[in-house]
Design an enzyme around this catalytic site. Structure first.
Site, PDB file in Angstrom:
ATOM      1  N   ASP A 251      -5.274   8.733  11.010  1.00 52.65           N
ATOM      2  CA  ASP A 251      -3.946   8.241  11.524  1.00 52.65           C
ATOM      3  C   ASP A 251      -3.361   8.662  12.773  1.00 52.65           C
ATOM      4  OD1 ASP A 251      -2.973   6.535   9.169  1.00 52.65           O
ATOM      5  OD2 ASP A 251      -3.373   8.351   7.885  1.00 52.65           O
TER       6      ASP A 251
ATOM      7  N   GLU B  86       0.919  -1.262   0.165  1.00 56.96           N
ATOM      8  CA  GLU B  86      -0.010   0.075  -0.082  1.00 56.96           C
ATOM      9  C   GLU B  86       0.821   1.175   0.107  1.00 56.96           C
ATOM     10  OE1 GLU B  86      -2.526  -0.440   3.373  1.00 56.96           O
ATOM     11  OE2 GLU B  86      -3.245  -2.404   2.646  1.00 56.96           O
TER      12      GLU B  86
END
Lengths: 257, 394
Positions: free
Chosen positions: A57, A46
């Site tokens: 995140d 990814e």
């Protein structure tokens, strides 16, 4: 058959997918990171596209995003860096990033460029299924891009079924209610959630991500799904080692011992 | 044309709900319940009695005679500065804490820039005996010492945010991240008409008490329930949304929004989101935002911390793009000058945010008979150091 479906058809379990932030720690590390991960037996990669405001995140990926942006990384530059990537590796490659930079680049142009360089799909955590289906799916389909959707411990069963219906490739199973980041072990409640999903017998395979950092958590992911996705632990390794190859070796040895 | 939100949470092209999967359930359950809860007579009774007895509503509609002379129109001030905690923010936090209680949540999150929304949230959490966590950029924690101390005295935990640029945008990111980590017991009280659906509509509805009162009060003063002009400042846009709410579809009323131009719209040091922004997605909604050509969000600048935000509520993006509202960009200097003008003419020290709306009065050509209502969103106590610094320089 696209590369993602092929991987699951041929390997099926113990799949290791690794995330890294493009342009981190150095602007031109992108291709080298892909090359080394691929050479060390990683099954899928990814490629993170940095964003100034990465809501989903934790601190490690926030920091790598900030550094990458300071280094000058952008969607446009990333596609340039990736133009010959299919000469380097044949494993599935997925772009992961937030919707705003994609919209500025132009969603159709994004899909078209991704197809050109040999990208297999994308993960956009702040593009939920409903918005995706209404506006974006016909364009993604035109360019053969798989949109990988997420499920979490909070996702109701009915919605999981819908996500399964609209997915083709795999489903990204978020291990816990959290942002991305390292966890040393999985609590029993998580195992119950993993088992609950397994019992649903979805048409798509699943991979477990968020909090996978060592042998224990990776093995647990493999026992309950098609495999595991590692992000923050690898980004941390890139930060702590002075070369890409050392970082990849450090990650692999952590997963074995 | 409609200026109300549609069933998918859009105002024209703007709005929607671009939220991570982990928060889908929370947004979905709020979306299906918020209107029913708000329309429940018992909820309305509790909300309005708190607004009356605790906040001190209705806030006065005051005819500012000397200011009117200076401007050349009949100017009324809607005095949100006289509310408990000193700004319009409390209307929304009272509403949302009742919503959180109805939904069985026990832990409250808020983001804050200058600290006004943080104080208003900490206040209602003290009142309702709820745990309160306020995210505030580290830079703002240092700049707004008094508000930080107020929040602590009220029992809130103030978390300094060190990610990104350490201001309001980053505090909002961090509040969202906290919510991702605590989706079940926690309610996020967003301070403006921003964020994913249904927040912009819910906040606008809680703030709409402002225009509801203006209607009644104007009728008493003028024998008609609408003005020719409404003026308000916009950061995220909650006091403007509340000021305009009952007049959105009334073409007799011209809507004027004042956004912060900082050192000047084209100076590179500005927060004039509508003038400088382009379409994008920030904090869960599609709206106008200040961004680079690569889609990275640009850190704004304004002397006024409350207007220092790179996005804008989707309703305002829609009002501006359809031409329903006129948007004027006001510089720091113009705003400070307007603050001194109001203080000297009327004996009211306005917040720096509200001063942007006041400065905009001088940019519109009125007829002497025009009736203007301007919302003074807050009082200037928190801005005294800034005002004094300017005063000393002159």
């Amino acid at each position: 058959m696209n590369r993602i479906n092929k991987l699951f058809a041929e390997k099926g379990n113990n799949i290791l997918s690794v995330y890294f932030t493009a342009g981190y720690p150095r602007l031109n590390d992108t291709v080298e990171v892909i090359k080394q991960l691929s050479a060390h037996g990683v099954d899928m990669i990814e490629i993170g596209v940095p964003f100034s405001d990465p809501l989903a995140d934790g601190p490690v990926i926030q920091n790598s995003s900030q550094v990458a942006l300071k280094n000058g990384m952008s969607q446009k530059l990333l596609f340039e860096q990736l133009k010959d990537i299919r000469k380097v590796t044949d494993i599935p490659l997925i772009l992961m990033g937030y919707i705003n930079p994609v919209l500025q680049f132009g969603f159709e142009k994004f899909c078209q460029k991704a197809q050109e360089v040999g990208i297999d799909g994308f993960i956009i955590p702040d593009l939920p299924m409903n918005e995706y289906l209404q506006e974006f799916k016909p364009i993604a389909d035109k360019y053969g891009m798989e949109n990988i959707l997420l499920i979490t411990p909070e996702t109701p069963e009915e919605r999981i079924r819908l996500i399964d219906t609209h997915s083709n490739g795999f489903i990204y199973m978020v291990s816990s209610a959290s942002t991305t980041g390292v966890q040393s072990s999985f609590a029993a409640s998580k195992e119950a959630y993993f088992e609950r999903i397994k019992a649903m017998k979805l048409k798509n395979p699943t991979l477990i991500g968020f909090g996978i950092s060592n042998k224990q958590t990776f093995d647990s992911a493999c026992n309950h799904s098609g495999g595991g996705i590692i992000g923050s632990a690898f980004v941390k390794a890139l930060e702590e080692n002075d070369s890409v190859v050392k970082a990849v070796e450090a990650l692999i040895s952590k997963l074995k011992n | 044309m409609s200026f109300s939100v549609d069933e998918n949470g859009y105002y024209g092209r703007f709005g929607g709900a671009y939220v991570p999967e982990i928060l889908q359930k929370n947004f979905e359950s709020l979306r299906v319940q918020y209107l029913d809860i708000m329309n429940d007579p018992e909820f309305q009774r509790e909300f309005h009695s708190l607004l009356r007895d605790y906040v001190g509503r209705p806030s006065p509609l005051y005819l500012a005679k000397r200011l009117s002379e200076a401007v050349g129109a009949k100017v009324y001030l809607k005095r949100e500065d006289l509310n408990h905690t000193g700004a319009h923010k409390i209307n929304n936090t009272v509403g949302q804490i009742l919503m959180a209680k109805r939904m069985g949540k026990t832990r409250i999150l808020a983001e804050t820039g200058a600290g006004q929304h943080g104080v208003a949230t900490a206040t209602v959490c003290a009142l309702m005996n709820m745990e309160c966590i306020v995210y505030m950029g580290e830079t703002d924690v240092k700049r707004q010492y008094l508000n930080v101390q107020k929040m602590r005295m009220l029992g809130a935990t103030v978390v300094p945010v060190t990610s990104g640029n350490k201001t309001l945008k980053d505090a909002t990111n961090e509040a969202f991240r906290d919510w991702c980590n605590h989706p079940t017991d926690t309610f996020y009280i967003i301070g403006s008409v921003v964020g994913a659906h249904p927040y912009p509509d819910m906040v606008a509805k809680f703030q709409s008490v402002i225009s509801e009162e203006i209607k009644k009060q104007l009728m008493e003063h003028e024998g008609r329930d609408y003005p020719d002009y409404l003026f308000a400042c916009v950061g995220g846009g909650s006091n403007a949304a509340g000021t305009f709410y009952h007049y959105l579809d009334d073409d007799r009323v011209k809507l004027v929004e004042a956004e912060a131009a900082g050192l000047g719209v084209d100076s590179g040091e500005s927060a004039a989101t509508i003038h400088l922004g382009s379409e994008g997605v920030l904090h869960g909604s599609r709206t106008l935002l200040m961004q680079t050509e690569d889609g990275q969000v640009i850190e704004p600048y304004s002397l006024s911390a409350g207007l220092d935000y790179p996005g804008i509520g989707p309703i305002h993006a829609h009002l501006a793009k359809t031409g329903r509202a006129e948007v004027l960009a006001i510089t720091d200097d113009e705003a400070v000058k307007a603050a001194f003008e109001l203080t000297q003419l009327e004996g009211i020290i306005p917040a720096l945010e509200s001063s942007h709306a006041l400065a905009a009065l001088h940019k519109v050509k009125f007829k002497p008979t025009d009736i203007v209502v301007l919302t003074v969103s807050g009082r200037g106590d928190k801005d005294m150091p800034t005002y004094l610094e300017y005063f000393d320089k002159k």
